[in-house]
Design a protein around this motif. Structure first.
Motif, mmCIF file in Angstrom:
data_model
loop_
_atom_site.group_PDB
_atom_site.id
_atom_site.type_symbol
_atom_site.label_atom_id
_atom_site.label_comp_id
_atom_site.label_asym_id
_atom_site.label_seq_id
_atom_site.Cartn_x
_atom_site.Cartn_y
_atom_site.Cartn_z
ATOM 1 N N ILE A 179 19.302 -53.510 -27.251
ATOM 2 C CA ILE A 179 18.638 -54.656 -26.617
ATOM 3 C C ILE A 179 17.141 -54.630 -26.893
ATOM 4 C CG2 ILE A 179 18.014 -55.654 -24.374
ATOM 5 C CD1 ILE A 179 20.782 -54.824 -23.377
ATOM 6 N N GLY A 180 16.559 -53.429 -26.908
ATOM 7 C CA GLY A 180 15.117 -53.297 -27.095
ATOM 8 C C GLY A 180 14.629 -53.770 -28.441
ATOM 9 N N ILE A 181 15.486 -53.600 -29.492
ATOM 10 C CA ILE A 181 15.035 -53.982 -30.833
ATOM 11 C C ILE A 181 15.734 -55.238 -31.348
ATOM 12 C CG2 ILE A 181 14.503 -51.590 -31.410
ATOM 13 C CD1 ILE A 181 17.033 -51.569 -33.158
ATOM 14 N N ALA A 182 16.537 -55.873 -30.496
ATOM 15 C CA ALA A 182 17.377 -56.983 -30.968
ATOM 16 C C ALA A 182 16.546 -58.146 -31.513
ATOM 17 C CB ALA A 182 18.284 -57.462 -29.837
ATOM 18 N N LEU A 183 15.537 -58.608 -30.756
ATOM 19 C CA LEU A 183 14.774 -59.784 -31.192
ATOM 20 C C LEU A 183 13.982 -59.532 -32.475
ATOM 21 C CD1 LEU A 183 13.373 -61.829 -28.175
ATOM 22 C CD2 LEU A 183 14.784 -62.607 -30.057
ATOM 23 N N PRO A 184 13.172 -58.449 -32.565
ATOM 24 C CA PRO A 184 12.466 -58.227 -33.828
ATOM 25 C C PRO A 184 13.403 -58.026 -35.018
ATOM 26 C CG PRO A 184 12.151 -56.365 -32.322
ATOM 27 C CD PRO A 184 12.766 -57.469 -31.540
ATOM 28 N N VAL A 185 14.552 -57.361 -34.797
ATOM 29 C CA VAL A 185 15.522 -57.186 -35.887
ATOM 30 C C VAL A 185 16.087 -58.534 -36.312
ATOM 31 C CG1 VAL A 185 17.820 -56.291 -36.409
ATOM 32 C CG2 VAL A 185 16.130 -54.799 -35.365
ATOM 33 N N LEU A 186 16.373 -59.395 -35.344
ATOM 34 C CA LEU A 186 16.931 -60.708 -35.654
ATOM 35 C C LEU A 186 15.952 -61.535 -36.488
ATOM 36 C CD1 LEU A 186 19.187 -62.777 -35.292
ATOM 37 C CD2 LEU A 186 18.126 -63.463 -33.125
ATOM 38 N N VAL A 187 14.677 -61.532 -36.105
ATOM 39 C CA VAL A 187 13.669 -62.308 -36.846
ATOM 40 C C VAL A 187 13.533 -61.787 -38.270
ATOM 41 C CG1 VAL A 187 11.225 -62.912 -36.965
ATOM 42 C CG2 VAL A 187 12.397 -62.937 -34.764
ATOM 43 N N LEU A 188 13.398 -60.472 -38.412
ATOM 44 C CA LEU A 188 13.231 -59.894 -39.748
ATOM 45 C C LEU A 188 14.485 -60.057 -40.600
ATOM 46 C CD1 LEU A 188 11.270 -56.639 -38.811
ATOM 47 C CD2 LEU A 188 10.397 -58.594 -40.092
ATOM 48 N N THR A 189 15.637 -60.018 -39.977
ATOM 49 C CA THR A 189 16.888 -60.203 -40.724
ATOM 50 C C THR A 189 16.958 -61.605 -41.308
ATOM 51 O OG1 THR A 189 18.061 -58.591 -39.340
ATOM 52 C CG2 THR A 189 19.401 -60.194 -40.552
ATOM 53 N N ILE A 190 16.625 -62.592 -40.498
ATOM 54 C CA ILE A 190 16.672 -63.979 -40.979
ATOM 55 C C ILE A 190 15.721 -64.172 -42.151
ATOM 56 C CG2 ILE A 190 16.135 -66.367 -40.351
ATOM 57 C CD1 ILE A 190 17.134 -65.718 -37.525
ATOM 58 N N THR A 191 14.500 -63.611 -42.050
ATOM 59 C CA THR A 191 13.530 -63.764 -43.141
ATOM 60 C C THR A 191 13.921 -62.955 -44.372
ATOM 61 O OG1 THR A 191 12.167 -61.980 -42.196
ATOM 62 C CG2 THR A 191 11.634 -64.227 -41.546
ATOM 63 N N ALA A 192 14.689 -61.869 -44.200
ATOM 64 C CA ALA A 192 15.092 -61.040 -45.345
ATOM 65 C C ALA A 192 16.337 -61.579 -46.030
ATOM 66 C CB ALA A 192 15.328 -59.602 -44.889
ATOM 67 N N VAL A 193 17.227 -62.218 -45.281
ATOM 68 C CA VAL A 193 18.486 -62.696 -45.855
ATOM 69 C C VAL A 193 18.242 -63.778 -46.900
ATOM 70 C CG1 VAL A 193 20.506 -64.121 -45.305
ATOM 71 C CG2 VAL A 193 20.053 -62.057 -43.989
ATOM 72 N N ALA A 194 17.342 -64.719 -46.598
ATOM 73 C CA ALA A 194 17.195 -65.916 -47.434
ATOM 74 C C ALA A 194 16.882 -65.606 -48.903
ATOM 75 C CB ALA A 194 16.130 -66.836 -46.832
ATOM 76 N N PRO A 195 15.854 -64.791 -49.227
ATOM 77 C CA PRO A 195 15.567 -64.567 -50.660
ATOM 78 C C PRO A 195 16.671 -63.792 -51.380
ATOM 79 C CG PRO A 195 14.149 -63.194 -49.274
ATOM 80 C CD PRO A 195 14.842 -64.139 -48.369
ATOM 81 N N ILE A 196 17.296 -62.817 -50.704
ATOM 82 C CA ILE A 196 18.387 -62.058 -51.352
ATOM 83 C C ILE A 196 19.562 -62.979 -51.616
ATOM 84 C CG2 ILE A 196 19.949 -60.097 -51.108
ATOM 85 C CD1 ILE A 196 17.915 -58.829 -49.225
ATOM 86 N N LEU A 197 19.882 -63.822 -50.642
ATOM 87 C CA LEU A 197 20.994 -64.771 -50.789
ATOM 88 C C LEU A 197 20.761 -65.680 -51.991
ATOM 89 C CD1 LEU A 197 22.462 -66.867 -47.845
ATOM 90 C CD2 LEU A 197 21.929 -67.941 -50.021
#
Length: 938
Positions: A179-197
């Protein structure tokens, strides 16, 4: 393989050195240094000097870089200035936290991006492909901080599913950890997924169109086997490169994300290091980020080489000659210019004097300016006659304030001073002591001022806002000074006086001191300096010296009248009392100002039985030498000491029905509704006009402030009263009636000031001015000079309206006098200056008088607002309950009208959200301990 990688490593090492060089020199351009940024108003000059010496801040920039570089290449980053401990353990722990975040992001982003990219490529031009492509484009385009705040609002504020800020430690239970790292992980995941995809999709599409794929399909292989067994292995090189590059780019975003979510990683550590000017920590974080970025990029290049057999052949086998590496003429010019630029920048930072043509840096350097301390002997060493006669203004430096008064043995002035001082506008130097302010002047405003002396006193004939041009919004408010002589001055007499510099539209008082010497008809240059302000968020020292003109005049009847008025003013002053002489526990006295940081407190005092006990008069250059004349922008305290007193005086002059007068009978308000029709002067005084459109409409038990809205800021920025009134007509109409609901809005008090001025003109003629009449009928009988107030800018000054919502500029003595008049029910020396019954009603002890505000106290109870006075419920140390009417202004300005017939005052310049800025429980508690609020009957 070895040579290209070795070459890249060598070039990366050179690039890393250039990064360290550029970043180290760039840190010098940040405003302030570690000592000044982390100092308070209580920090002495000696402590600042010691802090700078301990960190080698007096050494040239090049020498400091050499020291740091020689340590860094040995693997020693030194000790953190802010933490006071070795950098390596702190950096290691924070880097570990960041790697946890990165691993979590990679574990989510890589498989998701890979699967979506494959799915999109296989279903080319389908609805699924177009949807995935569109979402990936949005993901690439949207900045990290926008996505972070959007998700924070949706998930935290609206749904309340996850915490907004991270309370992260490695020892948390598994669920709390996630729970403590969920929001920052979610934001960074969304920004990281797009260029790799996107790159996965592009690489697969390219491979799926190859002849060998067509052959595989012709053999009858199933589609999923064609993709996974044939196309994907050949596309994995570019995809792997994209993954590594995405992770390296994520390092840039992690700084922003960690700061937004308060995640304790290396990005947050770097932001804190910059904020505290912790140079060793800044450099260590920068090098770690740069090294990781370069290492990941080298890894991406290596993967690209390994995945492409054509790149693995030796150079010789591809007939590559050294001529292939020769630069074109254009590139040669670019490289030469770049090298020259680096050399010139390094030379500039290494050899320049950081204080030449750069007066806005922190300047307490003993080698350059050795006299920022009080005089050590009885002999004057600074501000000598020679210094004041020196025409070279560049030689002027800041001084300890004690140099502006008598040093050692002194005597009466050798002659009096009577004449006009003409000060032209002149350039000043600035030294940043904290945050910057864009409107701070580089030029001191010119002014003309008559002085007359009476014994040791130097009396200005005008006490209002002086300036040389209406276009220059900076004005000077002079105060009474002193004249004297010193033996070493050889026939010259000395003069010094306090002044307050204020921006006539933007507010904020800056207290300074001026000095000169004179003899017969000659006068020296005028020296000025400023090192204190009541302007939250601003800390800038100002100093300078100007050639001035002195026009001596013979003393006449007007001069005698000025002298007599000043003598009357002195006779009516409160008795001065030493703070330590108060009859109270030392701890109670020490905590009088509460939990506000002491560097935010400019002055605090207690008025008990006509004795004013002043606690302090702080400045950054030592105690203010004219403590009684220190002025403060009291901001919203003006609503009580200005608007309330004006209303009570009008009620005394024209009857208390003035409270029921309708605003629209005196002012044009071009509103699109009829809500203003029934708004009275009393409603405006209570900030309960019923006018506005700030949601929520149905909430009446919550503190709601309108001053931060766009329309409220437009009203404040408008300079003419006509423009302000027109904008006020743009407000909507609340569903309740006037007088029902309190909502904090300074424009209501501005409206009231204009209505009262129009009311007065309707009774006394168009030349009548509200503030002039208050000076004549209220302030002068109290023995006060003309109190300065900011006004609207009008072509005809007769129609200028005093800013009674935020514009009064008061000394502690003046504020205490006006507060005492209210506490005495408007009576002074047997003369009723204010309407007695209305004043008594304002001070009512009934707990339910006034409107609820929605503001609650930490110790319990809700503040109410009644006739421009806040009302605080208070439980006395004796157990009885009282109501404490008080005045409150931006920055922590507070004036309390206490039940024990005493008055507590505090003038501060804290920020709007500074901890405990608005709290005054300790002031009430201290006053109660000194003189109990309740008698035996309770």
């Amino acid at each position: 393989m070895f040579k290209p990688i070795a070459t890249r490593l060598l070039l990366s090492a050179i690039a890393l050195w250039l990064v360290s060089l550029a970043f180290f020199f760039a840190t010098n351009e940040l405003p302030g240094d570690f000592a000044s940024v982390n100092s308070t108003r209580d920090t002495s000059i000696e402590e600042l000097d010691q802090a700078r010496r301990e960190r080698d801040l007096y050494l040239p920039l090049g020498a400091r870089y050499r020291i740091w570089f020689l340590q860094a290449i040995q693997g020693d980053f030194g000790r953190s200035w802010a933490y006071g401990s070795a950098i390596a353990p702190i950096l290691s722990y924070r880097l570990g936290n960041t790697l946890i975040l990165a691993i979590a992001v990679a574990a989510l982003a890589l498989p998701v991006a890979l699967m979506l990219g494959i799915w999109s490529a296989v279903r080319l031009d389908s609805r699924t492909d177009r949807s995935i492509t569109t979402l990936s484009l949005v993901g690439v385009s949207i900045p990290e901080f926008v996505l972070a705040y959007t998700l924070m609002y949706l998930i935290t504020v609206k749904v309340q599913l996850l915490p907004a800020f991270t309370a992260f430690t490695r020892t948390l239970p598994a669920l709390d950890f996630v729970i403590g790292i969920a929001l920052p992980v979610l934001v960074l995941t969304i920004t990281a997924v797009a260029p790799i995809l996107r790159l996965t999709r592009a690489s697969l599409i390219n491979e799926l169109g190859s002849p060998y794929i067509e052959m595989a399909r012709a053999k009858g292989l199933r589609n999923h086997r064609v993709v996974i067994s044939h196309a994907l292995p050949n596309a994995i090189g570019p995809i792997a490169q994209a993954m590594v590059l995405s992770i390296s780019n994520m390092l840039l975003g992690v700084v922003i994300i960690e700061y937004i979510f308060n995640y304790p990683g290396i990005g947050r550590l770097m932001v804190d290091a910059v904020r505290f000017r912790d140079v060793p920590m800044m450099m260590a974080c920068t090098l770690v980020f740069a090294a990781l970025y370069m290492l990941l990029n080298i890894s991406a290049d290596t993967i690209g080489v390994l995945s492409n057999p054509r790149l693995r052949f030796p150079l010789s086998s591809r007939n590559v000659s050294w001529s292939d590496f020769r630069l074109s003429p254009t590139m040669r010019i670019v490289w030469i210019c770049g090298a020259l630029a680096v050399i010139l920048i390094a030379a500039y930072f290494h050899w320049r004097d950081p204080n030449v043509e750069r007066p806005d840096v922190q300047i307490a350097q003993e080698e350059k300016w050795p006299h920022l301390f009080p005089p050590a002997t009885d002999t004057r060493s600074e501000l000598t006659v020679a210094d004041l006669l020196d025409l070279n203004a560049k030689s002027v430096t800041p001084l300890h304030n004690s140099h502006f008064v008598n040093v050692g043995a002194s005597a009466s002035a050798l002659e009096g001073f009577n004449g006009e001082l003409r000060v032209p506008a002149f350039s000043v130097q600035r030294g940043q002591a904290g945050h910057s302010e864009s409107h701070y002047p580089w030029q001191f405003p010119g002014f003309r001022l008559r002085f007359s002396s009476d014994g040791e006193y130097l009396i200005p004939h005008q006490r209002g806002l002086l300036g040389d041009a209406t276009r220059n919004r900076w004005k000077v408010i002079p105060g009474p000074g002193r004249i004297w002589s010193e033996e070493a001055d050889r026939g010259w007499s000395r003069a010094a006086f306090p002044f307050t510099l204020v921006h006539a539209h933007g507010n904020g008082a800056r207290n300074g001191v001026a000095a000169f010497v004179y003899r017969e008809k000659k006068i020296s240059n005028l020296r000025v300096q400023i090192a204190q302000e009541s302007a939250p968020g601003v800390r800038i020292d100002v100093w300078g010296q100007a050639d001035v003109f002195y026009l001596p005049r013979s003393r006449n009847a007007d001069d005698q009248e000025i002298i007599h008025a000043f003598q009357n003013e002195r006779e009516n002053r409160f008795n001065p009392g030493a703070w330590d002489a108060l009859n109270a526990d030392s701890h109670v006295l020490a905590t009088f100002d509460g939990r506000i940081k002491l560097d935010k407190i400019a002055q605090s005092a207690l008025l008990i039985d006509d004795t004013l006990y002043v606690r302090t008069c702080r400045t950054r250059l030592g105690p203010y030498p004219f403590c009684d004349e220190m002025r403060h922008s009291v901001y919203s305290v003006s609503k009580s000491l200005g608007a309330l007193i004006a209303m009570l005086w009008l009620a005394q002059e024209y009857g208390e029905t003035v409270f029921d007068e309708k605003v629209v009978d005196y002012l044009p308000l071009n509103a699109r509704h009829n809500g203003w029709r029934d708004v009275t002067f009393s409603d405006a005084l209570n900030m309960a006009t019923g006018i506005g459109d700030l949601v929520p409409f149905n909430v009446r038990d919550e503190y709601i402030e309108v001053d931060g809205t766009r329309l409220a800021r437009q009203i404040f920025n408008a300079e003419k009263i006509a423009d302000k009134l027109w904008l006020m007509g743009e407000f909507g109409n609340y569903p309740w009636k006037p007088g029902d609901v309190f909502r904090y809005r300074t424009s209501d008090t501005m409206l009231l000031a204009a209505a009262m001025d129009a009311f007065l003109k309707s009774r006394e003629g168009k030349n009548a001015r509200l503030w002039d009449r208050l000076n004549e009928s209220v302030f002068e009988p109290l023995g006060l000079p003309s109190i300065p107030v900011l006004e609207t800018f009008e072509p005809d000054s007769r129609f200028a309206i005093p800013r009674l919502g935020d514009g009064m500029l008061l000394s502690a003595h003046e504020a205490a006098k006006l507060a005492q008049l209210i506490q005495n029910h408007g009576e002074h020396n047997g003369r009723q200056l204010l309407h007695r019954e209305r004043t008594m009603r304002a001070l009512s002890q009934r707990p339910d008088d006034g409107l609820p505000t929605g503001a609650h106290y930490a110790e319990g109870g809700e503040a109410r607002y009644h006739m421009s006075l806040w009302r605080a419920p208070h439980k006395s140390q004796d157990g009885c309950r009282k109501v404490v009417p008080y005045m409150s202004g931006y920055g922590g300005n507070s004036i309390l009208l206490l039940p024990n017939n005493t008055i507590a005052l505090r003038f501060a310049d804290g920020g709007y959200n500074d901890a405990d800025t608005w709290d005054h429980w300790d002031m009430r508690n201290a006053a109660d301990a000194i003189k109990p609020f309740c008698d035996d009957a309770g």
